[in-house]
Every structure is written in C-alpha cells, then in structure tokens.
Design a protein around this motif. Structure first.
Motif, PDB file in Angstrom:
ATOM      1  N   ASP A 133      65.037 -40.824  23.058  1.00  0.00           N
ATOM      2  CA  ASP A 133      66.475 -40.827  23.351  1.00  0.00           C
ATOM      3  C   ASP A 133      67.055 -42.232  23.236  1.00  0.00           C
ATOM      4  OD1 ASP A 133      66.533 -38.092  23.789  1.00  0.00           O
ATOM      5  OD2 ASP A 133      65.980 -38.330  25.903  1.00  0.00           O
ATOM      6  N   ARG A 134      66.317 -43.223  23.714  1.00  0.00           N
ATOM      7  CA  ARG A 134      66.783 -44.608  23.609  1.00  0.00           C
ATOM      8  C   ARG A 134      66.854 -45.047  22.146  1.00  0.00           C
ATOM      9  NH1 ARG A 134      67.807 -49.261  26.061  1.00  0.00           N
ATOM     10  NH2 ARG A 134      66.915 -51.192  25.277  1.00  0.00           N
ATOM     11  N   ARG A 136      67.279 -43.112  19.579  1.00  0.00           N
ATOM     12  CA  ARG A 136      68.405 -42.404  18.974  1.00  0.00           C
ATOM     13  C   ARG A 136      69.729 -43.117  19.287  1.00  0.00           C
ATOM     14  NH1 ARG A 136      68.095 -37.455  21.383  1.00  0.00           N
ATOM     15  NH2 ARG A 136      66.288 -36.982  20.135  1.00  0.00           N
ATOM     16  N   ARG A 137      69.887 -43.590  20.519  1.00  0.00           N
ATOM     17  CA  ARG A 137      71.109 -44.318  20.883  1.00  0.00           C
ATOM     18  C   ARG A 137      71.190 -45.661  20.158  1.00  0.00           C
ATOM     19  NH1 ARG A 137      69.766 -42.468  26.160  1.00  0.00           N
ATOM     20  NH2 ARG A 137      68.941 -44.515  26.648  1.00  0.00           N
ATOM     21  N   ARG A 140      72.378 -45.738  16.492  1.00  0.00           N
ATOM     22  CA  ARG A 140      73.809 -45.526  16.278  1.00  0.00           C
ATOM     23  C   ARG A 140      74.556 -46.854  16.305  1.00  0.00           C
ATOM     24  NH1 ARG A 140      75.863 -41.104  20.274  1.00  0.00           N
ATOM     25  NH2 ARG A 140      73.935 -41.460  21.400  1.00  0.00           N
ATOM     26  N   LYS A 142      75.265 -48.806  18.747  1.00  0.00           N
ATOM     27  CA  LYS A 142      76.136 -49.003  19.897  1.00  0.00           C
ATOM     28  C   LYS A 142      75.277 -49.536  21.041  1.00  0.00           C
ATOM     29  CE  LYS A 142      79.213 -45.186  18.811  1.00  0.00           C
ATOM     30  NZ  LYS A 142      79.724 -43.885  19.255  1.00  0.00           N
ATOM     31  N   PRO A 144      73.342 -49.657  24.388  1.00  0.00           N
ATOM     32  CA  PRO A 144      72.816 -48.530  25.161  1.00  0.00           C
ATOM     33  C   PRO A 144      73.617 -48.245  26.432  1.00  0.00           C
ATOM     34  CG  PRO A 144      71.077 -50.060  24.585  1.00  0.00           C
ATOM     35  CD  PRO A 144      72.358 -50.669  24.152  1.00  0.00           C
ATOM     36  N   ILE A 147      76.772 -45.539  26.567  1.00  0.00           N
ATOM     37  CA  ILE A 147      76.577 -44.105  26.339  1.00  0.00           C
ATOM     38  C   ILE A 147      76.318 -43.388  27.635  1.00  0.00           C
ATOM     39  CG2 ILE A 147      75.129 -42.432  25.180  1.00  0.00           C
ATOM     40  CD1 ILE A 147      74.804 -44.575  23.004  1.00  0.00           C
TER      41      ILE A 147
END
Length: 147
Positions: A133-134, A136-137, A140, A142, A144, A147
């Motif tokens: 999940d980290r 994936r963020r 992007r 952006k 962390p 989000i």
C-alpha cells in the motif's frame, strides 16, 4: 547488499536490470550466468515458484511470473530468506501494476510504473519498502501524508 534485480523474457532478453555496487565489467558475466541458470531450471516452472542458487558467496533467488523471469542477487545479510521476501514484494507489485501475471507486452506497456515500484522497493542496494500500500501511494508521486 542487494547486488542486482533483473527481469528477463523467456528467451533470455533483458527487460529491466538494476545493479548496485557491481562493476561494469562484471555485469555481462552476471547477465550471462543468470540467463544460463534460468534456461536450465525455469522450464515448466509454475508462476511464483521460487528457485535458489549460490555463486561465489552470493545468493540468487529467481522465479517466473507470467512471461517474465525475475532474478534477485544479494550477499552478506541478504541471504536466501531475505531475497525471498524481496522477490515476493517485487512480484506482488508487478502483479498489482499489470493487474495479472504479465505477458511480455503487458510488462513493457507498464514499464514506467514497474521501474517506479523497483525504485521504491530497493534503493542503492538496500531494501527500502515492503508494504504494498505504501509503495502504491509512493508511485503516484504524492507525499504519503497527503493520502
């Protein structure tokens, strides 16, 4: 240290390679050795089945994911167990990016995102992130915390 992460197609052509701390004159040796190792052992292998090898006090864990062969090479604290964790994170991120075990075409279509994932997982030969999940963020681009 993680010495290398390499992706090959089933014919032995390099799709992605990342070397850390390996002199340029030794890289050809490693490419040739890994292609030979894979051609001997990966015929008929199941998706994500792990194989382990050792060469000159260096550990190698490799696997097949769809039409792509993945090799992770490490030494010292990156033994077989640590490399198995690294390859697990890499394969799960590649499956996430591609949506399924990739064909060579799909892998190359998603090349940019896969490279971003690799950069977040391994940084200068050190395992950086293992949380999907980290990662994936972070890919992007952006922060962390937003989000």
């Amino acid at each position: 240290m993680l010495l290398a992460v390499l992706f090959f197609n089933l014919e032995g052509n390099i799709l992605v390679e990342r070397f850390h701390g390996v002199p340029a004159e030794e890289r050809l040796h490693w490419r040739t050795f890994l292609v030979k190792l894979g051609s001997d052992n990966l015929k008929g292998a199941k998706n994500e089945e792990l194989f382990v090898a050792s060469h000159k006090s260096v550990y190698i864990v490799y696997s097949v994911l769809g039409d792509v062969c993945i090799y992770v090479v490490g030494k010292d604290e990156y033994d077989e167990l640590a490399l198995a964790e690294v390859i697990f994170v890499i394969t799960s991120c590649v499956k996430d990016v591609c949506g399924k075990p990739p064909t060579e075409r799909l892998f190359l279509d998603k090349y940019g995102k896969i490279c971003l994932c690799l950069d977040e997982i391994v940084w200068k030969g050190i395992l950086e992130n293992t949380d999907k999940d980290r990662i994936r963020r972070l890919i992007r681009l952006k922060p962390p915390a937003d989000i």
